[in-house]
Design a protein around this motif. Sequence first.
Motif, mmCIF file in Angstrom:
data_model
loop_
_atom_site.group_PDB
_atom_site.id
_atom_site.type_symbol
_atom_site.label_atom_id
_atom_site.label_comp_id
_atom_site.label_asym_id
_atom_site.label_seq_id
_atom_site.Cartn_x
_atom_site.Cartn_y
_atom_site.Cartn_z
ATOM 1 N N LEU A 9 -33.825 -32.748 28.572
ATOM 2 C CA LEU A 9 -32.715 -33.696 28.515
ATOM 3 C C LEU A 9 -32.713 -34.590 29.742
ATOM 4 N N LEU A 10 -32.907 -33.987 30.903
ATOM 5 C CA LEU A 10 -32.940 -34.780 32.129
ATOM 6 C C LEU A 10 -34.033 -35.846 32.040
ATOM 7 N N SER A 11 -35.172 -35.470 31.486
ATOM 8 C CA SER A 11 -36.261 -36.427 31.316
ATOM 9 C C SER A 11 -35.875 -37.546 30.357
ATOM 10 N N ARG A 12 -35.198 -37.191 29.255
ATOM 11 C CA ARG A 12 -34.766 -38.202 28.284
ATOM 12 C C ARG A 12 -33.754 -39.149 28.900
ATOM 13 N N PHE A 13 -32.792 -38.614 29.643
ATOM 14 C CA PHE A 13 -31.798 -39.465 30.302
ATOM 15 C C PHE A 13 -32.484 -40.404 31.295
ATOM 16 N N SER A 14 -33.416 -39.861 32.056
ATOM 17 C CA SER A 14 -34.107 -40.654 33.066
ATOM 18 C C SER A 14 -34.982 -41.725 32.444
ATOM 19 N N GLY A 15 -35.418 -41.495 31.196
ATOM 20 C CA GLY A 15 -36.241 -42.472 30.502
ATOM 21 C C GLY A 15 -35.451 -43.660 29.984
ATOM 22 N N GLY A 16 -34.132 -43.550 29.989
ATOM 23 C CA GLY A 16 -33.282 -44.670 29.604
ATOM 24 C C GLY A 16 -32.787 -45.387 30.848
ATOM 25 N N LEU A 17 -31.468 -45.461 30.989
ATOM 26 C CA LEU A 17 -30.882 -46.063 32.188
ATOM 27 C C LEU A 17 -29.701 -45.212 32.624
ATOM 28 N N ILE A 18 -29.723 -44.771 33.861
ATOM 29 C CA ILE A 18 -28.624 -44.015 34.460
ATOM 30 C C ILE A 18 -27.952 -44.905 35.494
ATOM 31 N N VAL A 19 -26.671 -45.136 35.339
ATOM 32 C CA VAL A 19 -25.987 -46.063 36.246
ATOM 33 C C VAL A 19 -24.581 -45.555 36.545
ATOM 34 N N ASP A 20 -24.167 -45.721 37.783
ATOM 35 C CA ASP A 20 -22.842 -45.243 38.188
ATOM 36 C C ASP A 20 -21.855 -46.396 38.308
ATOM 37 N N LEU A 21 -20.585 -46.045 38.198
ATOM 38 C CA LEU A 21 -19.491 -46.989 38.428
ATOM 39 C C LEU A 21 -18.781 -46.526 39.701
ATOM 40 N N GLY A 22 -18.900 -47.299 40.744
ATOM 41 C CA GLY A 22 -18.309 -46.901 42.020
ATOM 42 C C GLY A 22 -16.861 -47.336 42.142
ATOM 43 N N ILE A 23 -16.266 -47.004 43.287
ATOM 44 C CA ILE A 23 -14.893 -47.421 43.576
ATOM 45 C C ILE A 23 -14.909 -48.915 43.894
ATOM 46 N N PRO A 24 -14.128 -49.718 43.196
ATOM 47 C CA PRO A 24 -14.165 -51.168 43.417
ATOM 48 C C PRO A 24 -13.744 -51.538 44.836
ATOM 49 N N GLU A 25 -14.406 -52.537 45.380
ATOM 50 C CA GLU A 25 -14.073 -53.014 46.718
ATOM 51 C C GLU A 25 -12.815 -53.894 46.659
ATOM 52 N N PHE A 26 -12.369 -54.333 47.809
ATOM 53 C CA PHE A 26 -11.086 -55.019 47.947
ATOM 54 C C PHE A 26 -10.944 -56.196 46.984
ATOM 55 N N GLU A 27 -11.933 -57.083 46.951
ATOM 56 C CA GLU A 27 -11.808 -58.282 46.118
ATOM 57 C C GLU A 27 -11.670 -57.934 44.641
ATOM 58 N N THR A 28 -12.414 -56.915 44.202
ATOM 59 C CA THR A 28 -12.310 -56.515 42.798
ATOM 60 C C THR A 28 -10.961 -55.872 42.519
ATOM 61 N N ARG A 29 -10.445 -55.086 43.454
ATOM 62 C CA ARG A 29 -9.115 -54.489 43.261
ATOM 63 C C ARG A 29 -8.042 -55.571 43.143
ATOM 64 N N VAL A 30 -8.153 -56.613 43.973
ATOM 65 C CA VAL A 30 -7.202 -57.730 43.859
ATOM 66 C C VAL A 30 -7.311 -58.370 42.473
ATOM 67 N N ALA A 31 -8.534 -58.569 42.000
ATOM 68 C CA ALA A 31 -8.739 -59.173 40.680
ATOM 69 C C ALA A 31 -8.169 -58.291 39.573
ATOM 70 N N ILE A 32 -8.324 -56.974 39.706
ATOM 71 C CA ILE A 32 -7.766 -56.041 38.724
ATOM 72 C C ILE A 32 -6.246 -56.149 38.690
ATOM 73 N N ILE A 33 -5.628 -56.189 39.859
ATOM 74 C CA ILE A 33 -4.172 -56.299 39.948
ATOM 75 C C ILE A 33 -3.696 -57.608 39.321
ATOM 76 N N GLN A 34 -4.367 -58.690 39.637
ATOM 77 C CA GLN A 34 -3.967 -59.990 39.084
ATOM 78 C C GLN A 34 -4.132 -60.028 37.565
ATOM 79 N N LYS A 35 -5.192 -59.403 37.052
ATOM 80 C CA LYS A 35 -5.384 -59.363 35.599
ATOM 81 C C LYS A 35 -4.292 -58.534 34.930
ATOM 82 N N LYS A 36 -3.938 -57.381 35.540
ATOM 83 C CA LYS A 36 -2.869 -56.552 34.994
ATOM 84 C C LYS A 36 -1.548 -57.320 34.969
ATOM 85 N N ALA A 37 -1.294 -58.086 36.025
ATOM 86 C CA ALA A 37 -0.063 -58.870 36.077
ATOM 87 C C ALA A 37 -0.050 -59.926 34.972
ATOM 88 N N THR A 38 -1.171 -60.585 34.774
ATOM 89 C CA THR A 38 -1.263 -61.603 33.724
ATOM 90 C C THR A 38 -1.054 -60.985 32.348
#
Length: 257
Positions: free
Chosen positions: A162-191
């Motif tokens: 399974l690990l080999s199969r997963f590695s044969g595709g694409l493994i990607v993480d979603l990190g904690i958004p930085e300041f500018e993205t957090r501001v954009a998230i807040i503004q979108k929620k407000a809208t």
Amino acid sequence: DYRLPSVMRTPFQMSELDPKLTFDSFVVGPVNRLASAAARRAAESPGTSYNPLFLYSSPGLGKTHILTAIAHKSDDGLKVEYMALEQYLDRLEDSLQSGVGDKEIYSDLDILLLDDVQFLTGQPEAQEMLLKTLDQLSASGGQIVLASDRPPANINGLDARLLSRFSGGLIVDLGIPEFETRVAIIQKKATEKGQTLEDGVAEAVARAPLKNVRELGGVMNKIFATQDLEERRFKLEEVTGLLEEQDKAAALSAGSD
């Protein structure tokens, strides 16, 4: 309870997933750009690249949003299922007990969205069944997208195949958004809520050491509720007190676990 709804999407039946969780409502920043782009590709051209696509992050950083967005973005003529790992295993078990072969269960599926893959830990039979499903979908041109709270290498006892199969595709993480993205998230929620924030409020909340987007949304919901119920703007100087209340509530919750 970590179960998610299992849904079919065909020309005759629309998904029952949250309609607000789309790619358009997902705020893209440096830490999630690759995951978002790969997920769009999987939705628009399933089985053609990044197969399987494996997304991972700590809770509250957008995995469910992206999986749901794929279901909404995929063409109406495609057959899509979205479920948590336990539901996937329950369905396989029920089908096998009823005499349906495991190769027949997903024979006509275009996209399988599978969440909570970290629960494969200590389940060799489940891993064997997932491996068969991966082989089946790959052979038929179907797409599989998996999500977990940790990368495959950190899932204890994961079968090397399974690990080999997963590695044969694409493994990607979603990190904690930085300041500018957090501001954009807040503004979108407000809208989205039809709210107007006082100058500096979005930036003040974005600077707070919140763990994830879910906590950020919780703080903003309190601000929006205050503005709605008290019919006034939430003041910049009130943000510090609100964040302190949030910290106390989090500490109490952690102490009760």
